[in-house]
Design an enzyme around this catalytic site. Structure first.
Site, mmCIF file in Angstrom:
data_model
loop_
_atom_site.group_PDB
_atom_site.id
_atom_site.type_symbol
_atom_site.label_atom_id
_atom_site.label_comp_id
_atom_site.label_asym_id
_atom_site.label_seq_id
_atom_site.Cartn_x
_atom_site.Cartn_y
_atom_site.Cartn_z
ATOM 1 N N LYS A 77 0.794 -1.207 0.088
ATOM 2 C CA LYS A 77 0.072 0.073 -0.010
ATOM 3 C C LYS A 77 0.839 1.181 0.015
ATOM 4 C CE LYS A 77 -3.838 2.282 2.477
ATOM 5 N NZ LYS A 77 -4.831 1.710 3.727
ATOM 6 N N SER A 152 -9.809 2.064 2.863
ATOM 7 C CA SER A 152 -8.886 2.698 2.020
ATOM 8 C C SER A 152 -7.895 1.998 1.314
ATOM 9 C CB SER A 152 -8.171 4.050 2.907
ATOM 10 O OG SER A 152 -7.121 3.243 3.845
ATOM 11 N N SER A 176 -9.967 -0.266 7.017
ATOM 12 C CA SER A 176 -9.390 -0.310 5.705
ATOM 13 C C SER A 176 -8.874 -1.476 4.946
ATOM 14 C CB SER A 176 -8.630 1.135 5.576
ATOM 15 O OG SER A 176 -9.079 2.211 5.855
#
Length: 483
Positions: A77, A152, A176
């Protein structure tokens, strides 16, 4: 059958026996990226040259039989810093940021000899539930390209679901990892707060953020968490807890397991298809010898409100470092120091990030601190106590990972209140700091549903045991989107 249809253990055995090479796996990744990335948009930055270089080195040296993750391709990420590889947090303000150090988890993955394929798309500064707030592009759900992958960590989940990488790292501040894992039909673990070092994670809300693994199945997830867990002197919130061999807990035996199912987690607002998939999953667990009762987490109703006050307050403090002076974007239109601050931030941050900074700054301002921030902290204590009370009599808590399946792109982006309220089943877990895993448990109208299994502090081994036992009785984790 593609190489990524095999598990970590199967691929490891093939690598050790030299039936395949790390180069083959990296090639598989980039070939798949070439064929589907235009549709899903999982990545912000690819690490192609370096990845092939590492693959060749590992191939020449041979794979250590004791190193389970060696030679396997991973995506990271883009809020986790990677030395000399652009890290943006999906924001214009960090569009050209090139870190000079690795996050602790990245160092651990390098030691484990995984191969970093690239940096994955996300909501800007991890603020969002749909990966629509990224400065670069929206990510699409591999199961239905008109829908969001969740957020997210949307790029982390979509890349695994689409077969672009074998597994990935995400971060979870209010759901997330778990919500995108549910939306994309993969497995996502939010570890206990402090289990995994946050050093090198670009901070959103420091008391809530936690890094965790996203994989195709439970066993792979356990191997990845083993590799990234542990005390870190660079993170004062990391906890000195022995790193267990989580993979050893996958016995399939859950006879006598006591499950609490919060009535608040299957209440009005949860889609009927989601509710049915969770009830069916409970029947499967009952067949394996578990029992369940309805329980209550009475302060859950305050979860979303207290979460958004606390997380936004911490974000307003954390994001004050992006001022145009030290690193990142600097407004070319500023003529005074004050203008440098205001224009850099106004031009560099997206709307959702600005919204949360303003909310947090307001909640921390002198006239409102007691009414908002202090009250939210008190609610957080009550939410934490709810979990402690239930865990006195039950081993795990189970419910849906999200009240809905993946929603349409642009469906909620202009309605922040509805988007925020969708986090109702995940934020209490972050407020309490306990671990939780999302595993695929069915489909509703062709879209994946996630089962959320919540444990007591540092009970990740038990969560893996339960999730794995469930997974062995079902085939949902083997289903793949038709891209």
């Amino acid at each position: 059958m593609g190489l990524f249809d095999f598990s970590v253990k199967e691929l490891h055995d093939k690598l050790v026996k030299k039936e395949i090479s790390p180069f083959d796996l990296v090639s598989e990744s980039f070939n798949r990226i070439e064929s589907v990335e235009d549709k899903v948009g999982s990545f912000i930055t690819l690490n192609k040259e370096a990845a092939f270089g590492v693959a060749e080195e590992l191939g020449d040296a041979g794979i250590d039989p004791n190193n389970m993750l060696a030679g396997l391709p991973i995506g990271i990420k883009d809020n986790i810093v990677t030395k000399n590889l652009r890290t943006t947090a999906a924001s214009k303000i960090l569009e050209n940021f090139d870190p000079i150090y690795d996050a602790t988890v990245v160092s651990k993955l390098k030691n484990a000899q995984t191969i970093n394929i690239g940096k994955l798309n996300m909501d800007e500064f991890a603020m969002g539930s749909s990966t629509e707030t990224s400065y670069f592009h929206k990510t699409h759900n591999p199961w239905d390209l008109s829908r969001v992958p969740g957020g997210s960590s949307g790029g982390s989940a979509s890349a695994v679901a689409a077969g672009e990488v074998l597994f990935s790292l995400g971060s979870d501040t209010g759901g997330s990892i778990r919500q995108p894992a549910a939306f994309c039909g993969v497995v996502g673990m939010k570890p206990t707060y402090g289990r995994v070092s946050r050093f090198g994670l670009i901070a959103f809300a420091s008391s809530l953020d936690q890094i965790g693994p996203i994989t195709k199945n439970v066993e792979d997830n356990a191997y990845l968490l083993e590799a990234i867990s542990g005390l870190d002197a660079n993170d004062s919130t990391s906890i000195n807890q022995p790193v267990e061999r989580f993979s050893d807990s996958l016995t399939g035996d859950i006879k006598g397991l006591r499950i609490g199912v919060p009535k608040e987690y299957l209440a009005e607002g949860v889609d009927p298809g989601v509710k049915q998939a969770v009830l069916d999953a409970l029947k499967t667990l009952e067949k394996l010898g578990a029992t369940w009762d309805e329980v209550s987490l009475p302060h859950s109703e305050y979860g979303v409100a207290s979460y958004y006050i606390l997380a936004s307050s911490e974000a307003s403090s954390n994001l004050s470092r992006f001022d145009g002076v030290r690193y990142g974007y600097r407004s070319p239109n500023a003529t005074t120091l004050e203008e440098l601050y205001t224009k850099t931030r106004s031009e560099g941050f997206g709307d959702e990030v600005k919204r949360r900074i303003m909310l947090g700054t307001y909640a921390l301002s002198s006239g409102y601190y007691d009414a908002y921030y202090k009250k939210a902290q008190q609610a957080r204590t009550l939410i934490k106590q709810d979990f402690i009370n239930v865990f006195e009599n039950y081993d795990v808590i189970i419910g849906p990972s999200s009240p809905t399946t993946a929603f349409k792109i642009d469906g909620m982006i202009n309605d922040p209140i509805t988007m925020y309220s969708n986090d109702i089943l995940t934020v209490p877990i972050n407020l309490a700091g306990v671990p939780a895993i999302s595993v695929p448990c069915g489909f509703s109208d062709g879209l994946p549903v996630g089962l959320q299994i919540i444990g007591n502090y540092f009970e990740e081994s038990l969560l893996y045991k339960v999730a794995h036992a469930f997974e062995q009785e079902t085939t949902f984790h083997k289903e793949k989107p038709n891209l």
